[in-house]
Every structure is written in C-alpha cells, then in structure tokens.
Design a protein around this motif. Sequence first.
Motif, short mmCIF file in Angstrom:
data_model
loop_
_atom_site.label_atom_id
_atom_site.label_comp_id
_atom_site.label_asym_id
_atom_site.label_seq_id
_atom_site.Cartn_x
_atom_site.Cartn_y
_atom_site.Cartn_z
N GLY A 92 0.76 -1.24 0.00
CA GLY A 92 0.00 0.00 0.00
C GLY A 92 0.79 1.28 0.00
O GLY A 92 0.23 2.36 0.21
N ASP A 122 -9.26 2.72 -5.77
CA ASP A 122 -9.49 1.32 -5.49
C ASP A 122 -8.16 0.59 -5.67
O ASP A 122 -7.28 1.07 -6.40
CB ASP A 122 -10.52 0.71 -6.44
CG ASP A 122 -11.92 1.27 -6.24
OD1 ASP A 122 -12.23 1.71 -5.12
OD2 ASP A 122 -12.70 1.30 -7.21
N ARG A 166 -2.11 -7.69 1.32
CA ARG A 166 -3.42 -7.04 1.16
C ARG A 166 -3.95 -6.55 2.51
O ARG A 166 -4.46 -5.43 2.63
CB ARG A 166 -4.39 -8.01 0.51
CG ARG A 166 -5.77 -7.44 0.25
CD ARG A 166 -6.58 -8.36 -0.65
NE ARG A 166 -6.91 -9.63 -0.03
CZ ARG A 166 -6.39 -10.81 -0.40
NH1 ARG A 166 -5.51 -10.88 -1.39
NH2 ARG A 166 -6.76 -11.93 0.20
N THR A 181 -4.62 -2.64 3.50
CA THR A 181 -5.92 -2.20 4.00
C THR A 181 -5.77 -1.48 5.34
O THR A 181 -6.36 -0.42 5.57
CB THR A 181 -6.86 -3.41 4.16
OG1 THR A 181 -7.11 -3.97 2.86
CG2 THR A 181 -8.18 -3.02 4.80
N GLN A 182 -4.94 -2.03 6.22
CA GLN A 182 -4.70 -1.40 7.52
C GLN A 182 -4.04 -0.04 7.38
O GLN A 182 -4.41 0.93 8.06
CB GLN A 182 -3.83 -2.32 8.37
CG GLN A 182 -3.47 -1.77 9.74
CD GLN A 182 -2.50 -2.68 10.49
OE1 GLN A 182 -2.34 -3.84 10.15
NE2 GLN A 182 -1.83 -2.13 11.48
N THR A 194 -4.09 2.06 4.81
CA THR A 194 -4.76 3.06 3.97
C THR A 194 -6.24 3.25 4.27
O THR A 194 -6.82 4.26 3.87
CB THR A 194 -4.62 2.68 2.49
OG1 THR A 194 -5.37 1.47 2.23
CG2 THR A 194 -3.16 2.47 2.12
N ILE A 223 -8.46 1.55 2.85
CA ILE A 223 -9.15 1.06 1.65
C ILE A 223 -9.38 -0.44 1.79
O ILE A 223 -8.48 -1.17 2.22
CB ILE A 223 -8.32 1.36 0.39
CG1 ILE A 223 -8.28 2.86 0.13
CG2 ILE A 223 -8.88 0.63 -0.83
CD1 ILE A 223 -7.37 3.24 -1.03
N ALA A 224 -10.57 -0.89 1.42
CA ALA A 224 -10.84 -2.32 1.40
C ALA A 224 -10.22 -2.92 0.14
O ALA A 224 -10.86 -3.04 -0.90
CB ALA A 224 -12.34 -2.58 1.44
N VAL A 225 -8.94 -3.26 0.24
CA VAL A 225 -8.21 -3.75 -0.92
C VAL A 225 -8.76 -5.11 -1.32
O VAL A 225 -8.95 -6.00 -0.50
CB VAL A 225 -6.70 -3.86 -0.60
CG1 VAL A 225 -5.93 -4.40 -1.80
CG2 VAL A 225 -6.15 -2.49 -0.18
N LYS A 226 -9.02 -5.27 -2.62
CA LYS A 226 -9.57 -6.52 -3.15
C LYS A 226 -8.47 -7.51 -3.44
O LYS A 226 -7.31 -7.13 -3.69
CB LYS A 226 -10.34 -6.25 -4.45
CG LYS A 226 -11.60 -5.41 -4.29
CD LYS A 226 -12.30 -5.27 -5.63
CE LYS A 226 -13.59 -4.49 -5.50
NZ LYS A 226 -14.29 -4.40 -6.81
#
Length: 244
Positions: free
Chosen positions: A50, A63, A72, A76-77, A79, A81-84
């Motif tokens: 990230g 996204d 991942r 997510t932690q 940023t 953002i719910a990283v896919k």
Amino acid sequence: MDRATYDNMARIDGQHWWFVARRKIIDRLIREQVPLKSDARVLEMGCGTGSNIALLRRFGRVDAVEPDGPARALATQRTGIAVKGGLLPDGVDLADGAYDLIAMLDVLEHIPGDGPALAALWPKLAPGGRILVTVPAGPGLWSAHDVAHHHQRRYTAAGLRDVFEANGYRVRHLTHFNTLLYPLVVAARAVGRLRKREGGDDAMPPRPVNAVLEAVFGAERYWVGRRSLPFGVSLAIVAERATR
C-alpha cells in the motif's frame, strides 16, 4: 514475491531511496501525461503493502487490488481502503468502464501472461482513461534480484510497446528512467554475478548514501514526463484504449 520480500518492503518503503524517488517520478508522470478530472477514479493493480496509495489519492478516489493475502491486509490497515484480492487475467472482479487511471507499478513483470493481463484491463478504462505501467528494463540486467522478486522478465522498450499495441492500446508516452544511476547499477549487477550473490538489492543503505541516491534518482522527475530517455534501469509507459 515471497513472504520475506513483502515484509522487507513494508519495513523500508517509506524511506528507501528507490521507493521515495520513484513516487516523485510517478507523480510527475501522472501530472504531465494523464489528464484527470476532479472526481477521477483510480485503480492500483498489485498495490503490495500500500505504499503508493497516498500518492494516488492526490488524483482521485482509489481502489486497489493485491493478490497476496498478508500484503493485502497490511495495505488495508495502512490506507483504510478495502483492498480486493484476485489475479489477472481472469480472477479480478472490477467494473467495466470505471477507471480514469489504472496504475501498475512494477507489477506486470511478475505476471506470466502479460498480454492477457493487459487485455483484461482494457475494458476497465473509462472513455479517455489511461494506464500507467512501470517495469524493470534491460534483459541484460537480469540478476539474483529478479529471481528473488519472482520476475518473469525484464523489458526492452520495443517489447513493452509491442505487448501494449497487440492488446488494444495506443501508446502515449514511453521512456526509460533511473537513467542517472544506470552505470552504478550495471556495475553492481556485474559484481554480483562474479560473486554469485543471491537475494535482492533491497538493503537500506546508510542515511547519507540513501539521501544522495534519492536526490539523484528523484531529479529525473523533471524530464521523464516530457522526454523519452534512451536507457535506464526501468521503463514507464502511458497508454490509452485504441479502437478495436
């Protein structure tokens, strides 16, 4: 990449000269080569841990996709953002026509089928959208660093252009970068081969050395967005959808 490589990246990507200077170069490339509206949608494919997302947020709503589970989770932690998850070409659930900018920053070289991966991203671009990709340059620079990072290939400029054009893109800008340090990198790789060195070139150098390398590499931001440099350790390409 293996777990140790991701873990090391997470430790150093905020300060290591290569990551810091590359972000400055990417920022300038986007500003000079990617016309974006104020409400642009941005996708980072292969966001790793990230470290580029804060930069990309300067240009729109971001996204992100990252196939490695622990990386991942960390992205997510870091940023919010719910990283896919998901793998190109067939395992990523993204809307067609959604993105004004797609960024793949030293990711394409990891994918066995680079052509199918690019073809899968083609319909995800919005009308007028562009894709920015950076990759390692120069097959002759192949070294233990590439092996440690699970690279599939290093690119020539012609080869990179060809794979984009073969998969429905029109190239807007193509340049080498990390040019000023190219002689130093060539020498270091040659010494590494002679010594049969294993592993990547990711160690954090002493602070004064790190600062000098960052300043030299980062200075290239003033011209990479406007000129096509003839050689370097890396390549950057900006492309848009051509009519199929």
